[in-house]
Motif scaffolding. Structure first.
Motif, PDB file in Angstrom:
ATOM      1  N   GLN A   1      79.625  48.432  -1.938  1.00 12.35           N
ATOM      2  CA  GLN A   1      81.046  48.633  -1.672  1.00 12.35           C
ATOM      3  C   GLN A   1      81.884  48.315  -2.900  1.00 12.35           C
ATOM      4  N   GLY A   2      83.090  48.881  -2.911  1.00 15.47           N
ATOM      5  CA  GLY A   2      84.085  48.468  -3.887  1.00 15.47           C
ATOM      6  C   GLY A   2      84.825  47.235  -3.398  1.00 15.47           C
ATOM      7  N   VAL A   3      85.690  46.716  -4.277  1.00 14.16           N
ATOM      8  CA  VAL A   3      86.481  45.538  -3.927  1.00 14.16           C
ATOM      9  C   VAL A   3      87.831  45.639  -4.633  1.00 14.16           C
ATOM     10  N   GLU A   4      88.897  45.195  -3.941  1.00  9.31           N
ATOM     11  CA  GLU A   4      90.223  45.155  -4.548  1.00  9.31           C
ATOM     12  C   GLU A   4      90.697  43.714  -4.621  1.00  9.31           C
ATOM     13  N   TRP A   5      91.320  43.382  -5.737  1.00  7.07           N
ATOM     14  CA  TRP A   5      91.866  42.047  -5.986  1.00  7.07           C
ATOM     15  C   TRP A   5      93.368  42.216  -6.138  1.00  7.07           C
ATOM     16  N   LYS A   6      94.126  41.612  -5.237  1.00  3.97           N
ATOM     17  CA  LYS A   6      95.576  41.760  -5.251  1.00  3.97           C
ATOM     18  C   LYS A   6      96.187  40.694  -6.148  1.00  3.97           C
ATOM     19  N   LEU A   7      96.967  41.136  -7.128  1.00  4.87           N
ATOM     20  CA  LEU A   7      97.543  40.253  -8.129  1.00  4.87           C
ATOM     21  C   LEU A   7      99.055  40.455  -8.167  1.00  4.87           C
ATOM     22  N   ARG A   8      99.801  39.354  -8.271  1.00  6.72           N
ATOM     23  CA  ARG A   8     101.249  39.449  -8.407  1.00  6.72           C
ATOM     24  C   ARG A   8     101.637  39.175  -9.857  1.00  6.72           C
ATOM     25  N   ALA A   9     102.829  39.668 -10.233  1.00  7.67           N
ATOM     26  CA  ALA A   9     103.246  39.602 -11.638  1.00  7.67           C
ATOM     27  C   ALA A   9     103.379  38.174 -12.141  1.00  7.67           C
ATOM     28  N   HIS A  10     103.644  37.221 -11.251  1.00  9.36           N
ATOM     29  CA  HIS A  10     103.869  35.839 -11.693  1.00  9.36           C
ATOM     30  C   HIS A  10     102.640  34.957 -11.463  1.00  9.36           C
ATOM     31  N   ASP A  11     101.474  35.576 -11.214  1.00  9.40           N
ATOM     32  CA  ASP A  11     100.264  34.796 -10.950  1.00  9.40           C
ATOM     33  C   ASP A  11      99.729  34.144 -12.225  1.00  9.40           C
ATOM     34  N   LEU A  12      98.929  33.108 -12.009  1.00  9.87           N
ATOM     35  CA  LEU A  12      98.311  32.348 -13.089  1.00  9.87           C
ATOM     36  C   LEU A  12      96.800  32.279 -12.886  1.00  9.87           C
ATOM     37  N   PRO A  13      96.040  32.160 -13.970  1.00  7.56           N
ATOM     38  CA  PRO A  13      96.483  32.128 -15.365  1.00  7.56           C
ATOM     39  C   PRO A  13      96.966  33.498 -15.829  1.00  7.56           C
ATOM     40  N   THR A  14      97.747  33.496 -16.895  1.00  8.46           N
ATOM     41  CA  THR A  14      98.408  34.729 -17.333  1.00  8.46           C
ATOM     42  C   THR A  14      97.424  35.765 -17.863  1.00  8.46           C
TER      43      THR A  14
ATOM     44  N   THR B   1     106.328  41.886  -8.436  1.00  7.68           N
ATOM     45  CA  THR B   1     105.547  43.095  -8.200  1.00  7.68           C
ATOM     46  C   THR B   1     104.119  42.693  -7.867  1.00  7.68           C
ATOM     47  N   SER B   2     103.404  43.588  -7.208  1.00  7.44           N
ATOM     48  CA  SER B   2     101.993  43.347  -6.895  1.00  7.44           C
ATOM     49  C   SER B   2     101.177  44.540  -7.360  1.00  7.44           C
ATOM     50  N   THR B   3      99.969  44.253  -7.810  1.00  6.67           N
ATOM     51  CA  THR B   3      99.074  45.303  -8.298  1.00  6.67           C
ATOM     52  C   THR B   3      97.687  45.073  -7.712  1.00  6.67           C
ATOM     53  N   HIS B   4      97.101  46.134  -7.166  1.00  7.71           N
ATOM     54  CA  HIS B   4      95.716  46.072  -6.720  1.00  7.71           C
ATOM     55  C   HIS B   4      94.799  46.455  -7.888  1.00  7.71           C
ATOM     56  N   TYR B   5      93.899  45.555  -8.214  1.00  5.56           N
ATOM     57  CA  TYR B   5      92.864  45.834  -9.208  1.00  5.56           C
ATOM     58  C   TYR B   5      91.603  46.236  -8.439  1.00  5.56           C
ATOM     59  N   GLN B   6      91.119  47.456  -8.709  1.00  6.24           N
ATOM     60  CA  GLN B   6      90.017  48.032  -7.947  1.00  6.24           C
ATOM     61  C   GLN B   6      88.743  48.058  -8.772  1.00  6.24           C
ATOM     62  N   TRP B   7      87.647  47.594  -8.140  1.00 10.59           N
ATOM     63  CA  TRP B   7      86.327  47.799  -8.746  1.00 10.59           C
ATOM     64  C   TRP B   7      85.537  48.708  -7.815  1.00 10.59           C
ATOM     65  N   THR B   8      84.947  49.738  -8.379  1.00 15.38           N
ATOM     66  CA  THR B   8      84.182  50.719  -7.607  1.00 15.38           C
ATOM     67  C   THR B   8      82.742  50.711  -8.083  1.00 15.38           C
ATOM     68  N   PRO B   9      81.750  50.636  -7.181  1.00 17.75           N
ATOM     69  CA  PRO B   9      80.361  50.607  -7.620  1.00 17.75           C
ATOM     70  C   PRO B   9      79.996  51.908  -8.334  1.00 17.75           C
ATOM     71  N   PRO B  10      79.142  51.825  -9.345  1.00 19.66           N
ATOM     72  CA  PRO B  10      78.742  53.038 -10.052  1.00 19.66           C
ATOM     73  C   PRO B  10      77.997  53.994  -9.115  1.00 19.66           C
ATOM     74  N   GLN B  11      78.248  55.282  -9.302  1.00 15.27           N
ATOM     75  CA  GLN B  11      77.609  56.304  -8.443  1.00 15.27           C
ATOM     76  C   GLN B  11      76.176  56.558  -8.905  1.00 15.27           C
TER      77      GLN B  11
END
Length: 281
Positions: free
Chosen positions: A93-106, A271-281
């Motif tokens: 499976q893939g996985v998404e990591w939700k990150l906000r603009a003010h998150d730490l560490p920078t 702001t929030s950004t989803h960082y997506q990792w997708t397994p290699p096909q």
């Protein structure tokens, strides 16, 4: 769950009488209450902790939630990121990591990218006071608003999302069904219909132990945009939030939705950004 926001003596950060909204207080409420997933775990899902992280397993992709400050840096942070990626890789499976603009560490964004995660376009995080946004929904002639929970209606909801967004959202039907079956009192699924045609969809998720309702899934068919349907969905969900005793509304808004929400009384906090990792096909 989460720290309840305490108003400082002599002021109310959400008060009607403020000429300026205390966005710092809104952000503090968000960070204190909205970071991790509280409440009932839907059937078929598991919540696992890896140090500071919450790993949500069972959806079509994995999801990672974290406090504002992950609390680890350098090589230790790289290992934490790699463990999440490798865990879901082993599941295919893939996985998404939700990150906000003010998150730490920078440097967390750079370390996620180095581990193979790809950022999506950022969303604007907007908060509103439920009692200021709530109103009777105003619908175009011939359109009715209905709360749904049956499997067939949830499939129609998912098909509508696919049509509007342009990517396969068939997984949404099972995801909503799992939430409804876990606790139907924690989610409201709305469809606006013109005859037998779904023209707009929206979801409200009530977060127990917090002041927040998350507004999700607002989508309108292109031919019906500009006729007040999205605004009507906001008003209806805000009205229900007030009825249930929730004070604050949260939206991760697209560029198209953010201006409407601002006009409805919402305030940008980050702001929030989803960082997506997708397994290699």
């Amino acid at each position: 769950m989460g720290d309840q926001l305490q108003d400082e003596p002599g002021r109310n950060p959400f008060g009607h009488h403020m000429t300026m909204v205390d966005t710092a207080a809104l952000l503090a409420a968000y960070d204190g209450q909205m970071r991790m997933a509280p409440g009932v775990v839907p059937s078929g899902y598991t919540h696992e902790y890896d140090g500071p992280l919450l790993r949500i397993v069972g959806a079509h992709v994995g999801r990672i939630r974290a406090p504002r400050d992950v609390g680890v840096t350098g090589a230790e942070l790289d290992r934490l990121i790699a463990r999440q990626r490798d865990y879901f890789h082993a599941r295919g499976q893939g996985v998404e990591w939700k990150l906000r603009a003010h998150d730490l560490p920078t440097d967390l964004p750079e370390r996620l990218v180095a581990a193979g995660f790809v950022p999506e376009a950022p969303s604007t995080v907007l908060l509103g006071r439920a009692d200021e946004v709530a109103a009777d929904p105003v619908l175009p002639d011939g359109v009715t608003l209905r709360q749904v929970s049956r499997a067939e209606d949830l499939r129609r909801f998912a098909d509508h999302q696919t049509e509007v967004i342009g990517t396969d959202c068939s997984w949404v039907a099972a995801d909503l069904g799992a939430q409804v079956s876990a606790d139907p009192g924690l989610i409201t699924v709305l469809v606006a219909e013109a005859g037998d045609r779904v023209v707009c969809t929206a979801v409200a998720v009530y977060l127990p132990g917090t002041e927040f309702v998350a507004l999700l899934g607002g989508a309108t068919l292109p031919a019906w945009q500009g006729r007040g349907l999205y605004r009507a969905m906001i008003a209806a969900r805000a009205r229900e939030a007030v009825a249930r005793g929730f004070r604050l509304l949260h939206v991760d808004a697209s560029p198209a939705s953010a201006p409407i929400l601002r006009r409805c009384g919402f305030h940008e906090i980050t702001t929030s950004t989803h960082y997506q990792w997708t397994p290699p096909q």
